[in-house]
Write a protein that holds these residues in place. Sequence first.
Motif, short mmCIF file in Angstrom:
data_model
loop_
_atom_site.label_atom_id
_atom_site.label_comp_id
_atom_site.label_asym_id
_atom_site.label_seq_id
_atom_site.Cartn_x
_atom_site.Cartn_y
_atom_site.Cartn_z
N GLY A 24 43.53 -41.86 -7.56
CA GLY A 24 42.29 -41.37 -8.15
C GLY A 24 42.40 -39.94 -8.65
N HIS A 25 43.14 -39.11 -7.90
CA HIS A 25 43.33 -37.72 -8.34
C HIS A 25 44.10 -37.66 -9.65
CE1 HIS A 25 43.12 -36.75 -3.79
NE2 HIS A 25 41.92 -36.63 -4.35
N VAL A 26 45.13 -38.49 -9.76
CA VAL A 26 45.93 -38.51 -10.99
C VAL A 26 45.09 -38.99 -12.16
CG1 VAL A 26 47.97 -39.49 -12.12
CG2 VAL A 26 48.06 -38.90 -9.68
N ARG A 31 42.01 -37.94 -17.18
CA ARG A 31 40.76 -38.06 -17.94
C ARG A 31 40.18 -36.70 -18.31
NH1 ARG A 31 39.46 -41.79 -13.81
NH2 ARG A 31 37.98 -40.27 -12.96
N SER A 32 40.20 -35.77 -17.35
CA SER A 32 39.50 -34.51 -17.57
C SER A 32 40.28 -33.51 -18.41
CB SER A 32 39.17 -33.87 -16.21
OG SER A 32 40.38 -33.59 -15.49
N SER A 33 41.62 -33.58 -18.34
CA SER A 33 42.41 -32.55 -19.02
C SER A 33 43.26 -33.03 -20.17
CB SER A 33 43.33 -31.86 -17.99
OG SER A 33 42.58 -31.26 -16.95
N PHE A 34 43.45 -34.35 -20.27
CA PHE A 34 44.40 -34.84 -21.26
C PHE A 34 43.85 -35.94 -22.17
CE2 PHE A 34 46.76 -33.10 -17.67
CZ PHE A 34 47.54 -32.15 -18.32
N GLY A 35 42.55 -36.08 -22.21
CA GLY A 35 41.91 -36.93 -23.21
C GLY A 35 42.15 -38.41 -23.09
N THR A 36 42.42 -38.90 -21.88
CA THR A 36 42.60 -40.35 -21.70
C THR A 36 41.44 -40.86 -20.84
OG1 THR A 36 44.10 -39.82 -19.86
CG2 THR A 36 45.10 -40.37 -21.99
N ALA A 37 40.27 -40.94 -21.46
CA ALA A 37 39.04 -41.26 -20.73
C ALA A 37 39.04 -42.66 -20.13
CB ALA A 37 37.84 -41.10 -21.66
N THR A 40 41.95 -45.29 -15.17
CA THR A 40 41.35 -45.43 -13.84
C THR A 40 42.46 -45.37 -12.78
OG1 THR A 40 41.59 -47.83 -13.77
CG2 THR A 40 39.60 -46.94 -14.84
N PRO A 41 42.09 -45.25 -11.51
CA PRO A 41 43.11 -45.30 -10.46
C PRO A 41 43.91 -46.60 -10.48
CG PRO A 41 41.05 -44.45 -9.58
CD PRO A 41 40.76 -44.91 -10.97
N GLU A 42 43.27 -47.67 -10.93
CA GLU A 42 43.98 -48.95 -11.02
C GLU A 42 45.10 -48.91 -12.05
OE1 GLU A 42 40.63 -48.63 -10.85
OE2 GLU A 42 40.56 -49.30 -8.75
N HIS A 43 44.88 -48.18 -13.14
CA HIS A 43 45.94 -48.02 -14.14
C HIS A 43 47.17 -47.35 -13.51
CE1 HIS A 43 42.68 -48.53 -17.18
NE2 HIS A 43 43.65 -49.02 -17.92
N VAL A 44 46.92 -46.26 -12.81
CA VAL A 44 48.02 -45.49 -12.21
C VAL A 44 48.78 -46.35 -11.20
CG1 VAL A 44 48.65 -43.42 -10.93
CG2 VAL A 44 46.74 -43.34 -12.56
N ALA A 45 48.04 -47.09 -10.39
CA ALA A 45 48.67 -47.96 -9.40
C ALA A 45 49.50 -49.06 -10.06
CB ALA A 45 47.61 -48.57 -8.49
N ALA A 46 48.98 -49.62 -11.13
CA ALA A 46 49.71 -50.68 -11.84
C ALA A 46 50.99 -50.16 -12.47
CB ALA A 46 48.81 -51.30 -12.91
N TRP A 47 50.96 -48.94 -13.01
CA TRP A 47 52.18 -48.35 -13.57
C TRP A 47 53.23 -48.18 -12.49
CZ3 TRP A 47 48.85 -44.01 -16.18
CH2 TRP A 47 48.18 -44.56 -17.29
N GLU A 48 52.80 -47.73 -11.32
CA GLU A 48 53.76 -47.52 -10.23
C GLU A 48 54.32 -48.84 -9.71
OE1 GLU A 48 52.18 -45.10 -7.14
OE2 GLU A 48 51.93 -43.33 -8.41
#
Length: 224
Positions: A24-26, A31-37, A40-48
């Motif tokens: 969630g932090h990632v 979202r807040s700093s790099f324009g990828t609104a 979600t945390p699920e995206h990050v988990a799926a990439w890993e």
Amino acid sequence: MHPPLPFNARAAQALREKLGMAHGHVAYGMRSSFGTAHVTPEHVAAWERGTAMPDAVELAALAGALWCHPRELMGRPRTLREHRIARGIAPEDVARGTGLPLDVYVRMEETGWWAGDKRQSAKLGTLLSLPPRDFIAITGLEGELARLLTEAVSTRWQAHVRAIAKLISVDRKELHEPLDAMYHEYQALMAATLSRAGGSTASGEDGRRYLEEIVDHFWAYLPE
């Protein structure tokens, strides 16, 4: 549509854990700093997990959120586009640095066919810090390298050092041991062929195969 980028899931997970960040932090940082609104945390988990792959924009944002360079999250770059992304350079900067119109450069990326001249190729290699092997592959010079190497192992390799060094942009001294070793390998194959053939001048299957794979033999010998 571009193929998926090479992505090092383990490296992404290791960096996140080293920073003490949850998925969630990632995602929030992206979202807040790099324009990828949409991330979600699920995206990050799926990439890993390797069940999904980030695109170029997501990869750059993920690198920013993890305080690393994009190349640290990538596997070995293969194409011109992947090398550019690994270096974190915009297409506009590569086009400007090589002296190409932007639309021409972008078309080269999309087709995977580099059509720059020697001067532009040299600038590309410097701009993207391309290792010799990648530089030769991307700029379409493997055929020329194979020709020079074939002549080197077939005749007197010392006479071809200068041309090969210039083609791949390395110091001539670095080529002495690889070319000498390859020369003796090829000549040994030819001597064995002549012995088996009772003096025939036929090149033999082993010799033909060696020449067909000569560029790979060369890279195996050349120091990284």
